[in-house]
Design a protein around this motif. Structure first.
Motif, PDB file in Angstrom:
ATOM      1  N   GLU A   1       2.219   1.805  -3.493  1.00 40.22           N
ATOM      2  CA  GLU A   1       1.189   2.318  -4.391  1.00 40.22           C
ATOM      3  C   GLU A   1       0.893   3.793  -4.137  1.00 40.22           C
ATOM      4  O   GLU A   1       0.602   4.550  -5.059  1.00 40.22           O
ATOM      5  N   THR A   2       0.969   4.214  -2.860  1.00 37.67           N
ATOM      6  CA  THR A   2       0.626   5.586  -2.494  1.00 37.67           C
ATOM      7  C   THR A   2       1.776   6.555  -2.765  1.00 37.67           C
ATOM      8  O   THR A   2       1.559   7.709  -3.129  1.00 37.67           O
TER       9      THR A   2
ATOM     10  N   LYS B   1      -7.075   4.807   2.319  1.00 37.25           N
ATOM     11  CA  LYS B   1      -6.990   3.545   1.568  1.00 37.25           C
ATOM     12  C   LYS B   1      -6.912   2.355   2.521  1.00 37.25           C
ATOM     13  O   LYS B   1      -7.540   1.320   2.290  1.00 37.25           O
TER      14      LYS B   1
ATOM     15  N   SER C   1      -4.283  10.239   2.618  1.00 38.32           N
ATOM     16  CA  SER C   1      -4.848   9.379   1.572  1.00 38.32           C
ATOM     17  C   SER C   1      -4.463   7.926   1.793  1.00 38.32           C
ATOM     18  O   SER C   1      -5.245   7.016   1.516  1.00 38.32           O
ATOM     19  N   LEU C   2      -3.252   7.707   2.327  1.00 45.46           N
ATOM     20  CA  LEU C   2      -2.836   6.347   2.678  1.00 45.46           C
ATOM     21  C   LEU C   2      -3.724   5.789   3.786  1.00 45.46           C
ATOM     22  O   LEU C   2      -4.133   4.622   3.746  1.00 45.46           O
TER      23      LEU C   2
ATOM     24  N   ARG D   1      -0.952  13.443   1.546  1.00 41.53           N
ATOM     25  CA  ARG D   1      -0.562  12.146   0.991  1.00 41.53           C
ATOM     26  C   ARG D   1      -0.682  11.039   2.032  1.00 41.53           C
ATOM     27  O   ARG D   1      -1.139   9.931   1.731  1.00 41.53           O
TER      28      ARG D   1
ATOM     29  N   LEU E   1       0.824  -1.203   0.000  1.00 46.50           N
ATOM     30  CA  LEU E   1       0.000   0.000   0.000  1.00 46.50           C
ATOM     31  C   LEU E   1       0.868   1.267   0.000  1.00 46.50           C
ATOM     32  O   LEU E   1       0.549   2.256  -0.661  1.00 46.50           O
TER      33      LEU E   1
END
Length: 484
Positions: free
Chosen positions: A397-398, A434, A430-431, A427, A394
């Motif tokens: 991807e972030t 997710k 957003s992680l 940022r 993850l």
């Protein structure tokens, strides 16, 4: 035509051959040239001796010059065979036993010629004949003369067969060179047959005169096609004994030679011949083998090329090694030395090294999985490893454009270069979103601490300490929190 004219012609021919011998001796390391020079020297003895024999008017004087001739002529079979053997790299038939036997026959021939008056085994009789308009030796052939001619014919047939085989496997200018060699070899053969069959002037040996034709043929080949560098690399002796591919090209980018390993590395070579353009090797046509980086990726394999330039600048040699396995092993070692094997992220040591080269400004983020110990205690370490792997994926991807690592245990770190604190927070948030949206049984939340870093206002270690302090602040606020 008189004997003086014929003698002068033979002396001129000998002078031409002598110059060729001198030129060849300077290149005696080229395969076959050493024995070719010896063969030329033998022909000089034969030609000069016969020139003076034609000027003689008594049997004794003629016999003296015959002995001079046979200093060279006796060893024609051995020298012809050795030249072809070395020049064409053919030693399966012309092995040590065969060439030794031929040499012994030649030595016996020389001895019998010098002692002919005691046994008449080489010449059964000798006299003087005046029918050509000048005195010539009228001799009748003895038993050993027939044997010597038989061995000479055997050597010549061997030479012609090998050269024709080599001619079929060559093309372009290299084929022209071999044609000239064949002409040079064939001329004396033709005149010798005329003499032995009695089709020419009675008792007049035309063979020495053919050396003039041969010297002209070879001189043309020497200056136009450079026969002496036709095949300057002994690939039968050297090429085939090593496990690396060896490709040899001349200054015109034409193939001179290649070994069998080359055909395994670059299959298109199977359909190519000596003398064809180097550019026809399909696997190499898009590769510059002279570039500083010697490693080339060709058809899924990695090859290291070493370029060698000969001092004469006539020949380029490329030696290729298949380093696929070693490069893969090296790459694997580099991965092991820089990467965390569980998550696929960089390890802490490599992360610290890379941060210094990523930029002069950015934000450090340190994240810690909340209550991770419960995962291991409740579901076991295999489930704990799965959680770590998923979280590492993850992060990748972030933050695909930033460097990240497994900082230790269940802690992770990211350095967002050239990024402000506010953007970094977005940022990381957003992680967190997710991670929460994809929550599975056994999956955990995380806490994070952020700290700015600017080169000149503090060290990397100091920035990481500040980020770590912010992480503990997030923990104290109840976890699943981001502090900066």
């Amino acid at each position: 035509m008189n004997n003086v004219f014929l003698s002068v012609l033979l002396i001129i021919s000998s002078a031409l051959i002598g110059n060729f011998v001198i030129y060849g001796l300077a290149r005696k390391k080229t395969p076959g040239v050493y024995y070719f020079c010896l063969l030329m020297t033998a022909m000089i003895f034969h030609s000069v001796g016969y020139a003076f024999e034609l000027l003689s008017d008594t049997v004794n004087t003629m016999y003296f010059w015959i002995r001079v001739e046979y200093i060279g002529a006796s060893f024609y079979p051995f020298l012809i065979m050795m030249f072809t053997r070395e020049y064409a790299e053919e030693k399966s038939f012309a092995n040590r036993f065969v060439v030794t036997l031929v040499f012994l026959v030649d030595v016996i021939t020389l001895v019998l010629v010098y002692t002919n008056n005691y046994h008449f085994l080489y010449y059964s009789s000798m006299g003087v004949d005046y029918s050509p308009g000048f005195p010539v030796l009228a001799s009748h052939r003895g038993v050993w003369y027939q044997i010597h001619m038989l061995v000479l014919s055997f050597s010549i047939l061997y030479s012609l067969a090998i050269l024709i085989i080599k001619l079929k496997s060559s093309s372009g200018s290299y084929r022209h060179k071999l044609v000239l060699v064949l002409i040079g070899v064939t001329a004396p053969v033709a005149t010798m047959l005329i003499y032995l069959l009695g089709l020419g002037p009675v008792y007049l040996d035309l063979t020495p005169f053919s050396y003039f034709i041969m010297s002209i043929s070879i001189t043309i080949g020497l200056f136009r096609y450079d026969i002496l560098v036709l095949n300057p690399i002994t690939y039968e002796m050297i090429f085939q004994s090593i496990n690396e591919a060896v490709l040899v090209i001349d200054s015109n980018e034409l193939l001179i030679g290649f070994n069998n390993v080359s055909k395994d590395f670059f299959p298109s070579l199977v359909n190519l011949k000596i003398g064809q353009p180097f550019s026809l090797i399909e696997e190499l046509k898009d590769h510059n083998l002279d570039r500083p980086d010697p490693v080339h990726d060709i058809c899924g394999r990695k090859y290291s090329f070493k370029a060698i330039r000969m001092k004469s600048h006539r020949v380029h040699i490329y030696v290729a090694s298949d380093i696929t396995e070693s490069e893969n092993a090296k790459q694997q070692l580099e991965i092991l030395a820089t990467t965390d094997s569980l998550t696929g992220l960089y390890n802490r040591r490599f992360f610290m090294e890379q941060v210094k080269s990523f930029g002069l400004y950015g934000v450090f983020v340190i994240m810690d999985l909340d209550h991770f110990k419960r995962i291991n205690d409740t579901f076991g370490h295999f489930e704990g490893d799965r959680v770590l792997r998923d979280f590492g994926k993850l992060i990748q991807e972030t933050f695909p454009d930033h460097i990240s690592c497994r900082y230790g245990g269940e802690e992770f770190a990211v350095f967002l270069s050239e990024t402000g604190l506010g953007e970094a927070y977005k940022r990381v948030e957003s992680l967190r979103d997710k991670n929460s949206n994809g929550m599975k049984p056994g999956r955990v939340t995380f806490s994070a601490g952020l700290a700015e870093f600017e080169d000149g206002s503090g060290t990397v270690s100091e920035a990481l300490i500040r980020a770590d302090q912010k992480l503990y602040e997030a923990k104290e606020k109840g976890r699943d929190t981001i502090c900066f």
